[in-house]
Design a protein around this motif. Structure first.
Motif, mmCIF file in Angstrom:
data_model
loop_
_atom_site.group_PDB
_atom_site.id
_atom_site.type_symbol
_atom_site.label_atom_id
_atom_site.label_comp_id
_atom_site.label_asym_id
_atom_site.label_seq_id
_atom_site.Cartn_x
_atom_site.Cartn_y
_atom_site.Cartn_z
ATOM 1 N N PHE A 68 0.836 -1.199 0.000
ATOM 2 C CA PHE A 68 0.000 0.000 0.000
ATOM 3 C C PHE A 68 0.878 1.259 0.000
ATOM 4 O O PHE A 68 0.618 2.217 -0.740
ATOM 5 C CB PHE A 68 -0.918 -0.007 1.215
ATOM 6 N N ALA A 69 1.927 1.254 0.847
ATOM 7 C CA ALA A 69 2.839 2.396 0.901
ATOM 8 C C ALA A 69 3.576 2.564 -0.418
ATOM 9 O O ALA A 69 3.764 3.685 -0.913
ATOM 10 C CB ALA A 69 3.843 2.203 2.047
ATOM 11 N N LEU A 70 3.977 1.448 -1.001
ATOM 12 C CA LEU A 70 4.709 1.486 -2.266
ATOM 13 C C LEU A 70 3.849 2.096 -3.372
ATOM 14 O O LEU A 70 4.315 2.941 -4.145
ATOM 15 C CB LEU A 70 5.133 0.069 -2.648
ATOM 16 N N ILE A 77 -3.742 -16.552 -1.999
ATOM 17 C CA ILE A 77 -5.170 -16.537 -1.661
ATOM 18 C C ILE A 77 -5.534 -15.372 -0.739
ATOM 19 O O ILE A 77 -6.665 -15.288 -0.266
ATOM 20 C CB ILE A 77 -5.606 -17.865 -1.008
ATOM 21 N N ASN A 78 -4.581 -14.479 -0.504
ATOM 22 C CA ASN A 78 -4.868 -13.306 0.322
ATOM 23 C C ASN A 78 -5.344 -12.181 -0.593
ATOM 24 O O ASN A 78 -4.562 -11.597 -1.338
ATOM 25 C CB ASN A 78 -3.610 -12.876 1.096
ATOM 26 N N LEU A 79 -6.617 -11.877 -0.524
ATOM 27 C CA LEU A 79 -7.218 -10.913 -1.449
ATOM 28 C C LEU A 79 -6.613 -9.516 -1.287
ATOM 29 O O LEU A 79 -6.380 -8.812 -2.279
ATOM 30 C CB LEU A 79 -8.729 -10.854 -1.222
ATOM 31 N N THR A 80 -6.340 -9.112 -0.051
ATOM 32 C CA THR A 80 -5.786 -7.776 0.181
ATOM 33 C C THR A 80 -4.418 -7.635 -0.460
ATOM 34 O O THR A 80 -4.103 -6.615 -1.090
ATOM 35 C CB THR A 80 -5.695 -7.484 1.688
ATOM 36 N N VAL A 118 -4.883 -7.392 -4.288
ATOM 37 C CA VAL A 118 -5.417 -6.095 -4.713
ATOM 38 C C VAL A 118 -4.355 -5.001 -4.592
ATOM 39 O O VAL A 118 -4.169 -4.192 -5.513
ATOM 40 C CB VAL A 118 -6.665 -5.725 -3.883
ATOM 41 N N ARG A 119 -3.649 -4.990 -3.472
ATOM 42 C CA ARG A 119 -2.641 -3.945 -3.278
ATOM 43 C C ARG A 119 -1.431 -4.153 -4.197
ATOM 44 O O ARG A 119 -0.826 -3.185 -4.667
ATOM 45 C CB ARG A 119 -2.209 -3.901 -1.813
ATOM 46 N N GLY A 120 -1.099 -5.406 -4.440
ATOM 47 C CA GLY A 120 -0.013 -5.681 -5.374
ATOM 48 C C GLY A 120 -0.382 -5.252 -6.779
ATOM 49 O O GLY A 120 0.430 -4.632 -7.501
#
Length: 212
Positions: free
Chosen positions: A157-159, A189-192, A195-197
């Motif tokens: 997210f910071a990136l 399988i980690n949606l967050t 999405v952030r990637g």
């Protein structure tokens, strides 16, 4: 309570034990008080001093970083007050470099990433943080904690926030795209994370044709 803590630290600036007690109190009360932003101008220099005073104590650094994180969420005026301290950004980036492999380093890295993200108000600040080593420290955190989904989520997210204002030449030499993809592959399988990637890759691709 904030006034009492601030005055106590100002009267006894060299008391390690007093700082140790007060930083813990600051963290506790900052997390539950809705009026913390009015104390930012006085709290920030004291917390920055604690980063130097306890540079070998990761527990105290963790408390100080998370207290600064709470202050950075106080709104536009709070962020401006923090940025008035010329050493603020360098101090946060330095913490990320120093505390990469300690018992509480995952929490420190997460807090520092969140702070940098909260400070990224415009492209000038983003470019400045990247030039000071912000992106390289975030990438370092992603590589070192690639299996810690909390660090990865926060760092991605910071990136995504920082690279929109970064110098393209800095980004080219960082293997940033490989790091982002590796982070996404580590948490399929980690949606967050996904999405952030994807968001970070999208911002990166918009900066230059090379990244596509």
């Amino acid at each position: 309570i904030f006034t009492i803590i601030i005055e106590s630290l100002q009267k006894h600036p060299h008391s390690v034990e007093l700082y140790r007690c007060c930083i813990g109190l600051l963290w506790s009360f900052s997390s539950i008080s809705g009026r913390v932003e009015e104390f930012v101008p006085n709290l920030v220099p004291l917390l920055l001093k604690s980063l130097d005073m306890f540079e070998k104590d990761d527990e105290m650094i963790d408390l100080a970083v998370n207290a600064l994180l709470i202050l950075s969420k106080g709104g536009f005026q709070s962020v401006l007050a923090m940025l008035k301290h010329e050493t603020f950004i360098d101090s946060i980036i330095s913490c990320m470099f120093k505390f990469i492999d300690t018992p509480r380093s995952h929490s420190i890295q997460t807090g520092c990433c969140d702070i940098l993200s909260n400070l990224a108000l415009d492209n000038y600040l983003r470019a400045d943080m990247c030039a000071r080593g912000g992106t390289s420290r975030i990438i370092m955190a992603l590589n070192h904690f690639c299996h810690d989904h909390l660090v990865v989520c926060t760092a991605l997210f910071a990136l995504a926030n920082l690279i929109s204002g970064a110098d393209v030449e800095i980004l080219r030499g960082s293997e940033i795209s490989k790091t982002i993809v590796k982070s996404m592959q580590s948490h399929p399988i980690n949606l967050t994370v996904q999405v952030r990637g994807a968001s970070a890759l999208w911002v990166l691709s918009s900066r230059n044709e090379v990244f596509k």
